[in-house]
Enzyme design. Structure first.
Site, PDB file in Angstrom:
ATOM      1  N   LYS A  48      -0.877  -1.869   7.959  1.00 42.04           N
ATOM      2  CA  LYS A  48      -0.370  -2.770   5.977  1.00 42.04           C
ATOM      3  C   LYS A  48       0.571  -3.753   7.349  1.00 42.04           C
ATOM      4  O   LYS A  48       1.344  -4.606   6.074  1.00 42.04           O
ATOM      5  CB  LYS A  48       0.519  -1.021   6.453  1.00 42.04           C
ATOM      6  CG  LYS A  48      -0.802  -0.409   5.540  1.00 42.04           C
ATOM      7  CD  LYS A  48       0.280   0.479   4.501  1.00 42.04           C
ATOM      8  CE  LYS A  48      -0.041  -0.137   3.618  1.00 42.04           C
ATOM      9  NZ  LYS A  48       0.039   1.139   2.527  1.00 42.04           N
ATOM     10  N   LYS A  50       3.893  -3.906   7.799  1.00 41.75           N
ATOM     11  CA  LYS A  50       5.088  -3.847   7.442  1.00 41.75           C
ATOM     12  C   LYS A  50       5.832  -2.652   8.341  1.00 41.75           C
ATOM     13  O   LYS A  50       4.739  -2.179   9.557  1.00 41.75           O
ATOM     14  CB  LYS A  50       4.842  -2.417   6.296  1.00 41.75           C
ATOM     15  CG  LYS A  50       4.238  -2.886   4.743  1.00 41.75           C
ATOM     16  CD  LYS A  50       4.080  -2.631   3.680  1.00 41.75           C
ATOM     17  CE  LYS A  50       3.428  -3.426   2.996  1.00 41.75           C
ATOM     18  NZ  LYS A  50       3.431  -3.083   1.485  1.00 41.75           N
TER      19      LYS A  50
END
Length: 148
Positions: A48, A50
């Site tokens: 992701k 993140k």
């Protein structure tokens, strides 16, 4: 309206919010036993791209405290990518997923695989107006305002 014996849903569940709670309550309303699979930190950072606010152990602990959740398990990148591995490790008869995955190549393949095994997929709508990303952006905006 119980439809399934054991259901599972997979997610990051970082910065737990009412949208997460709505999802879990909807899942639990359709099954006797709800397993929540929490994405590992490696998945969040590598796939992701993140950085989670809370590490996976803290996210697992928070979800475990909810009365609508029967069991919380960590889930690997491989199990996220191939739900048959998840099914083998944590047997269930329904996978609950966000409706944004419906029709995607990964989930079309999963639907075909699960149909042969008698396992269902239920697509649930997201709660509009709230997401972890929105919360982070709001906090970052307030922090910038406070710094001025």
């Amino acid at each position: 309206m119980m439809m399934y014996k054991t259901g599972i849903t997979v997610g990051v569940f970082d910065l737990f919010h009412v949208g997460h709670l709505n999802l879990l309550e909807s899942c639990k309303a359709m099954c006797d036993y709800l397993i929540v699979a929490v994405c590992c930190d490696d998945y969040v950072t590598k796939i992701k791209h993140k950085q989670p606010v809370y590490n996976e152990q803290d996210r697992i602990r928070l979800l475990s405290a909810l009365k609508v959740v029967d069991k919380v398990v960590p889930v690997t990148i491989e199990e996220i990518e191939n739900k048959l591995l998840l099914l083998k490790k944590h047997p269930f008869d329904c996978l609950f997923s966000g409706d944004d995955w419906k029709g995607s190549p990964r989930y079309q393949k999963t639907e075909e695989q699960f149909a042969k095994l008698g396992v269902s997929i239920e697509y649930l709508p997201y709660t509009k107006g709230i997401s972890t990303t929105q919360i982070k952006n709001k906090l970052l905006g307030q922090k910038k305002t406070e710094e001025v």
